[in-house]
Design an enzyme around this catalytic site. Sequence first.
Site, PDB file in Angstrom:
ATOM      1  CB  CYS A  69      -0.915  -0.012   1.224  1.00  0.00           C
ATOM      2  SG  CYS A  69      -2.044   1.393   1.248  1.00  0.00           S
ATOM      3  CB  CYS A  73      -1.580   3.899   8.122  1.00  0.00           C
ATOM      4  SG  CYS A  73      -2.662   4.541   6.799  1.00  0.00           S
ATOM      5  CB  CYS A  76      -0.878  -0.090   8.269  1.00  0.00           C
ATOM      6  SG  CYS A  76      -1.651  -1.348   7.222  1.00  0.00           S
ATOM      7  CB  CYS A 113     -15.297  -7.593   6.970  1.00  0.00           C
ATOM      8  SG  CYS A 113     -16.628  -7.572   8.172  1.00  0.00           S
ATOM      9  CB  CYS A 144     -18.413  -5.310   5.775  1.00  0.00           C
ATOM     10  SG  CYS A 144     -17.553  -3.813   6.315  1.00  0.00           S
ATOM     11  CB  CYS A 204     -18.391  -0.465   9.397  1.00  0.00           C
ATOM     12  SG  CYS A 204     -17.224  -1.254  10.522  1.00  0.00           S
ATOM     13  NE  ARG A 276     -17.268  -6.018  14.089  1.00  0.00           N
ATOM     14  CZ  ARG A 276     -17.662  -5.187  13.130  1.00  0.00           C
ATOM     15  NH1 ARG A 276     -16.829  -4.312  12.640  1.00  0.00           N
ATOM     16  NH2 ARG A 276     -18.880  -5.244  12.651  1.00  0.00           N
TER      17      ARG A 276
HETATM   18  N1  SAM Z   1      -6.621   0.458   3.065  1.00  0.00           N
HETATM   19  C1  SAM Z   1      -7.930   0.770   3.504  1.00  0.00           C
HETATM   20  C2  SAM Z   1      -7.955   1.921   4.488  1.00  0.00           C
HETATM   21  O1  SAM Z   1      -6.989   2.107   5.220  1.00  0.00           O
HETATM   22  O2  SAM Z   1      -8.962   2.632   4.526  1.00  0.00           O
HETATM   23  C3  SAM Z   1      -8.660  -0.409   4.113  1.00  0.00           C
HETATM   24  C4  SAM Z   1      -7.895  -1.445   4.937  1.00  0.00           C
HETATM   25  S1  SAM Z   1      -7.156  -0.851   6.450  1.00  0.00           S
HETATM   26  C5  SAM Z   1      -6.082  -2.183   6.874  1.00  0.00           C
HETATM   27  C6  SAM Z   1      -8.516  -0.917   7.599  1.00  0.00           C
HETATM   28  C7  SAM Z   1      -8.283  -0.481   9.007  1.00  0.00           C
HETATM   29  O3  SAM Z   1      -7.585  -1.493   9.722  1.00  0.00           O
HETATM   30  C8  SAM Z   1      -7.466   0.745   9.269  1.00  0.00           C
HETATM   31  O4  SAM Z   1      -8.188   1.938   9.083  1.00  0.00           O
HETATM   32  C9  SAM Z   1      -7.102   0.582  10.739  1.00  0.00           C
HETATM   33  O5  SAM Z   1      -8.081   1.200  11.550  1.00  0.00           O
HETATM   34  C10 SAM Z   1      -7.117  -0.939  10.929  1.00  0.00           C
HETATM   35  N2  SAM Z   1      -5.761  -1.445  11.221  1.00  0.00           N
HETATM   36  C11 SAM Z   1      -4.754  -1.600  10.336  1.00  0.00           C
HETATM   37  N3  SAM Z   1      -3.639  -2.050  10.936  1.00  0.00           N
HETATM   38  C12 SAM Z   1      -3.926  -2.179  12.248  1.00  0.00           C
HETATM   39  C13 SAM Z   1      -3.177  -2.586  13.391  1.00  0.00           C
HETATM   40  N4  SAM Z   1      -1.899  -2.936  13.295  1.00  0.00           N
HETATM   41  N5  SAM Z   1      -3.789  -2.603  14.592  1.00  0.00           N
HETATM   42  C14 SAM Z   1      -5.096  -2.252  14.691  1.00  0.00           C
HETATM   43  N6  SAM Z   1      -5.861  -1.856  13.644  1.00  0.00           N
HETATM   44  C15 SAM Z   1      -5.283  -1.804  12.441  1.00  0.00           C
HETATM   45 FE1  SF4 Z   2      -2.805   1.235   3.375  1.00  0.00          FE
HETATM   46 FE2  SF4 Z   2      -2.732   0.077   5.752  1.00  0.00          FE
HETATM   47 FE3  SF4 Z   2      -3.156   2.681   5.577  1.00  0.00          FE
HETATM   48 FE4  SF4 Z   2      -5.086   0.961   4.730  1.00  0.00          FE
HETATM   49  S1  SF4 Z   2      -4.350   1.206   6.818  1.00  0.00           S
HETATM   50  S2  SF4 Z   2      -4.346   2.815   3.687  1.00  0.00           S
HETATM   51  S3  SF4 Z   2      -3.762  -0.711   3.962  1.00  0.00           S
HETATM   52  S4  SF4 Z   2      -1.262   1.604   4.966  1.00  0.00           S
END
Ligand code: SAM
Ligand code: SF4
Length: 331
Positions: A69, A73, A76, A113, A144, A204, A276
């Site tokens: 990606c 973030c 992530c 989901c 979802c 959600c 949740r």
């Molecule tokens: N890439 C898209 C986005 O960010 O909108 C969708 C997938 S993203 C992985 C979905 C959500 O997963 C993120 O917004 C975050 O809240 C959650 N998430 C990702 N990594 C995480 C982690 N290490 N611990 C807890 N929640 C996490």
């Molecule tokens: Fe990309 Fe992870 Fe951020 Fe979703 S949460 S936009 S997968 S870096």
Amino acid sequence: MNQPATETMRDAQGAAVPLRHDWSRDEIEALFALPLNDLLFRAQSVHRSVFDPNRVQLSTLLSIKTGGCPEDCAYCPQSARYKTGVEAERLLAVDAVLEAAARAKAGGATRFCMGAAWRSPRDRDLETVCEMIEGVKGLGLETCVTLGMLSDAQTKRLADAGLDYYNHNIDTSEEYYGEIITTREYQDRLDTLERVREAGIHVCCGGIVGMGESRGDRAGMLQTLANLPRHPESVPINLLVQVEGTPLHGQDVLDPIEFVRSIAVARILMPVSFVRLSAGREHMSDEAQALCFHAGANSIFCGPRLLTTPNPARDRDAALFERLGIEAGGA
Ligand code: SAM
Ligand code: SF4
Ligand code: DTB
């Protein structure tokens, strides 16, 4: 979609439950500061005025497009910027997704989901995701997806495919957001949420705690959620899953009681939403999870994997539900 600042909803006994959208930060921080027993009593009272307190809804997650990606973030494992050992993969084939959905249904999930590591979907990929949505619905599951930011046309396409829920988290408070993500703005998230709402798809939306934020930030995140024109139907509260290679790895782990408080405050602010208990259960004790359910959490992710990280196996959750006298199912 303008709604009055105070609307009410009837509970099972016909009494009015106030749904407020005008919470101040001070009021929310005062809830956080209550003695735990007082906070839990309030949350449980709200919870049982709306929901069966002994039922918890089950959703199962599948990563349909993993890794690589472009976003940054800090929590992530799927960001291409961090060395986490997560390999970038292509979008899964529709058949593989439907097989996983059938397994999820057999495991007791009522919602499936699908998550993609995108900043926003490409139109060609969105067509494939729409096929997945139609197929999963055909199995009798709620659907979802979480695909990143959406345009108006993409949101409409998902609504036309019959999508039930779109997950898009605000992640943290507006003030702390810049510490966590620099590649998109808080307002971008709110814009996508508004599009989803306008298209008639259930929302959600929640966030993550345990990212080094203050209690004020946790209050601020919940304030933003509760003061949306309508409360999200589902509010995932994630405890940060710390993944080696991400900037947030090595954070101080959040006190489990503070996590329980966050759930309780979410329940009080958003009485008719499903709250949740999301990521973070793998390393959480049964006792902490029990307190989360007492605080008003009434949904979990089931199955051994979240997107890229582990989640408790089905038999551990079944044993926990047995100990607590909780039944799996919707409200
Ligand atoms: N890439 C898209 C986005 O960010 O909108 C969708 C997938 S993203 C992985 C979905 C959500 O997963 C993120 O917004 C975050 O809240 C959650 N998430 C990702 N990594 C995480 C982690 N290490 N611990 C807890 N929640 C996490
Ligand atoms: Fe990309 Fe992870 Fe951020 Fe979703 S949460 S936009 S997968 S870096
Ligand atoms: C949400 O709020 N939590 C889920 C789901 N929505 C998409 C994701 C949790 C991801 C945890 C880290 C991982 O497994 O990669």
